[in-house]
Write a protein that holds these residues in place. Sequence first.
Motif, short mmCIF file in Angstrom:
data_model
loop_
_atom_site.label_atom_id
_atom_site.label_comp_id
_atom_site.label_asym_id
_atom_site.label_seq_id
_atom_site.Cartn_x
_atom_site.Cartn_y
_atom_site.Cartn_z
N LYS A 1 62.11 43.86 -35.17
CA LYS A 1 61.24 44.66 -36.04
C LYS A 1 60.59 43.80 -37.11
O LYS A 1 59.39 43.97 -37.42
CB LYS A 1 62.06 45.78 -36.69
N LEU A 2 61.36 42.86 -37.67
CA LEU A 2 60.84 42.00 -38.74
C LEU A 2 60.22 40.70 -38.22
O LEU A 2 59.77 39.87 -38.99
CB LEU A 2 61.98 41.66 -39.71
N LYS A 3 60.24 40.53 -36.89
CA LYS A 3 59.69 39.34 -36.23
C LYS A 3 60.41 38.06 -36.67
O LYS A 3 59.80 37.01 -36.83
CB LYS A 3 58.19 39.23 -36.48
N ILE A 4 61.73 38.19 -36.84
CA ILE A 4 62.55 37.03 -37.20
C ILE A 4 62.98 36.35 -35.91
O ILE A 4 63.64 36.97 -35.06
CB ILE A 4 63.78 37.46 -38.02
N PRO A 5 62.64 35.08 -35.70
CA PRO A 5 62.86 34.40 -34.40
C PRO A 5 64.28 33.88 -34.21
O PRO A 5 64.50 32.68 -34.01
CB PRO A 5 61.86 33.26 -34.45
N PHE B 1 66.35 34.65 -44.10
CA PHE B 1 66.63 35.58 -42.99
C PHE B 1 67.91 36.37 -43.26
O PHE B 1 67.97 37.59 -43.03
CB PHE B 1 66.77 34.82 -41.67
N ALA B 2 68.95 35.67 -43.72
CA ALA B 2 70.23 36.32 -43.97
C ALA B 2 70.08 37.42 -45.02
O ALA B 2 70.62 38.53 -44.87
CB ALA B 2 71.26 35.30 -44.42
N ALA B 3 69.34 37.13 -46.09
CA ALA B 3 69.15 38.12 -47.15
C ALA B 3 68.36 39.32 -46.65
O ALA B 3 68.69 40.47 -46.95
CB ALA B 3 68.43 37.47 -48.33
N VAL B 4 67.33 39.08 -45.86
CA VAL B 4 66.49 40.17 -45.35
C VAL B 4 67.28 41.05 -44.38
O VAL B 4 67.15 42.28 -44.38
CB VAL B 4 65.23 39.60 -44.67
N LEU B 5 68.13 40.43 -43.56
CA LEU B 5 68.90 41.18 -42.57
C LEU B 5 70.10 41.90 -43.17
O LEU B 5 70.73 42.72 -42.50
CB LEU B 5 69.38 40.23 -41.47
N GLY B 6 70.41 41.59 -44.42
CA GLY B 6 71.55 42.24 -45.06
C GLY B 6 72.85 41.50 -44.89
O GLY B 6 73.93 42.09 -45.02
N PHE B 7 72.77 40.20 -44.63
CA PHE B 7 73.97 39.38 -44.48
C PHE B 7 73.96 38.22 -45.46
O PHE B 7 74.41 37.11 -45.16
CB PHE B 7 74.09 38.86 -43.04
N GLY B 8 73.44 38.47 -46.65
CA GLY B 8 73.42 37.44 -47.68
C GLY B 8 74.82 36.93 -47.96
O GLY B 8 75.78 37.70 -48.01
N GLY B 9 74.96 35.63 -48.11
CA GLY B 9 76.27 35.04 -48.36
C GLY B 9 77.01 34.61 -47.12
O GLY B 9 78.09 34.03 -47.21
N LYS C 1 54.72 31.11 -42.19
CA LYS C 1 53.81 32.25 -42.15
C LYS C 1 54.55 33.59 -42.23
O LYS C 1 53.92 34.63 -42.47
CB LYS C 1 52.99 32.21 -40.85
N LEU C 2 55.86 33.57 -42.03
CA LEU C 2 56.62 34.81 -42.04
C LEU C 2 56.74 35.37 -43.46
O LEU C 2 57.03 34.64 -44.40
CB LEU C 2 58.03 34.58 -41.48
N THR C 3 56.49 36.65 -43.62
CA THR C 3 56.66 37.33 -44.90
C THR C 3 57.44 38.62 -44.68
O THR C 3 57.20 39.34 -43.71
CB THR C 3 55.31 37.66 -45.55
N PHE C 4 58.36 38.89 -45.57
CA PHE C 4 59.23 40.05 -45.41
C PHE C 4 59.18 41.00 -46.60
O PHE C 4 59.77 42.06 -46.57
CB PHE C 4 60.68 39.61 -45.20
N ILE D 1 63.48 42.42 -51.79
CA ILE D 1 63.73 42.92 -50.43
C ILE D 1 63.93 44.43 -50.42
O ILE D 1 63.32 45.15 -49.64
CB ILE D 1 64.95 42.20 -49.82
N MET D 2 64.80 44.91 -51.31
CA MET D 2 65.10 46.34 -51.31
C MET D 2 63.91 47.18 -51.75
O MET D 2 63.68 48.27 -51.21
CB MET D 2 66.32 46.61 -52.20
N PHE D 3 63.14 46.71 -52.71
CA PHE D 3 61.95 47.45 -53.13
C PHE D 3 60.88 47.44 -52.04
O PHE D 3 60.12 48.39 -51.89
CB PHE D 3 61.38 46.86 -54.41
N SER D 4 60.83 46.37 -51.25
CA SER D 4 59.82 46.28 -50.19
C SER D 4 60.12 47.23 -49.04
O SER D 4 59.22 47.66 -48.33
CB SER D 4 59.72 44.85 -49.66
N THR D 5 61.40 47.54 -48.84
CA THR D 5 61.79 48.40 -47.72
C THR D 5 62.16 49.81 -48.17
O THR D 5 62.59 50.62 -47.35
CB THR D 5 62.98 47.78 -46.97
N MET D 6 61.99 50.08 -49.48
CA MET D 6 62.33 51.37 -50.08
C MET D 6 63.85 51.52 -50.17
O MET D 6 64.56 51.39 -49.18
CB MET D 6 61.72 52.55 -49.33
#
Length: 510
Positions: A92-96, A129-137, A201-204, A220-225
């Motif tokens: 969905k986020l086009k993360i390769p 990527f980890a932060a965007v996917l919810g696996f920060g740390g 070029k990737l933006t999340f 991240i959280m504000f961008s995805t509501m």
Amino acid sequence: MELIDRFAAAFEGSSVAHGQTTVGSVRKNGKTEAKSYIVREPLTKELIAGHIDGAHGVGAIPINDQNKCKFGALDIDTYPIDHKAILKKCRKLKIPLVVCRSKSGGAHLFLFTQDWISATDMRDHLMEFAAVLGFGGCEVFPKQNKILSERGDVGNFINLPYFDAKNTLRYAIDGKGEELSFEEFLDHVDSMKVTLEDLRKLTFVSEDAELRDMPPCLRIMFSTMVPDGTRNKVMFHAGVTAKMMYPDSWELVLERWNQKYCKPALPASEIVTIVNQHKKKEYGYLCKEEPMCSHCDVAACREAKYGVGKNDTMPTISGLTIQKSEPRLFFMDVDGKRLELSTEQIQIPLQFQRACIEQLDMMPPIMKSADWQIYINTLLQDATILEVPKELTVRGQFEELLETYCTSRIRARSPQEMMLGKPWTENDMTLFTLRGLMDFLSNRGFKDLKRSQIQQRLKDLNGGVECNSIYQFKDEDTGKWKNIRVWHVPQFDNNEIELPKKEALDDVPF
């Protein structure tokens, strides 16, 4: 290209070492106990073939001695874990990322690039990527931006997928969550390879200018509501940012953010409660609480204008490697920078801080001794062991000097000269007095073993049996028989060591 060649090319990294893991029992949290070792040998195609056949598992070190990578990975130790859901979010986020099941049932998310890129770039994108996917740390490989190769450091390894490929539990999945065969995996890797330009070029996150200076978790959280169930905690966290960004109107700003970024918005009464809490006291960020910690990118947060700041928090410490030299050396990653430590420096918080100042130009806060002890013990449990050549150990140095003593030109020409401290060889054994050996070692500056320890080392060289006895010889001057206590070791190969004349004289322990 053969399948093994393609697999080796995909996981090309360090050319001087690879990893191996000894697997143990399963812990209560579902993670399999394991001990990791680094072997100072290249990851050859023969080793990879053994891995694929199930003979012995291996791991690859992503970073090479030029601090560049062609692959990296996120190691997610969450149990149980929904691999299919992770892949769906990546798509969905086009993360390769290539999603694989790890040996413990967690997930390894691999990033493959077409060309070598800097370890810094690889880590920066993987942490995002980890932060965007919810696996920060989660663990990021490579664990460092730069290794201390000149000091024997080689970095850290990650276990490779497709061990025992025909029956593997370490497989990649496709969009339907189905297992990919070994060859299908290799085709998938080829299709997922990207360039550094592709990554840049990737933006999340939203392009909203107001979000740019916020901590990454809020961006991240504000961008995805912000969803229901996390709104109160997130908006309280956001209150810290609002007060920094808009000191004169932060209350109105917080309500505006509530309406704009929460889905649905919090009731006005709850926002008033949050505002009143912030009016009574100055709070810090809730970095260790959910959902913030799952979307944390600490490196980016320290660089953000309204982030946690470079000097306000303890750096991220990970990737402990124990080099089994004598004395031991320790390598660890501090915010992605490699730090070399002695036993004392890793033991004492103040010494750790001093090492950071001297090597990394940073001064982290000092933890309480009790907290530091717990922290270091946790790192030691999962540390990677880095074996060293025998000559870097005290045992190796002793045996090297013992061989020099027994084979150099200071050897005795008759048994009587053992009284002068010289070694005598007969019947495939080399005999000497302990005093003569001790004097030789002392002249060479070797003082790391006590007399009792040397006796034990000599016993070890004789297969664990006693190796001292009374030797009888006839005095050449008086013709009388004399007794002398001697020690012996098996005769070394007849490779006579040539010593310079002065050194040979100095080493004779008269």
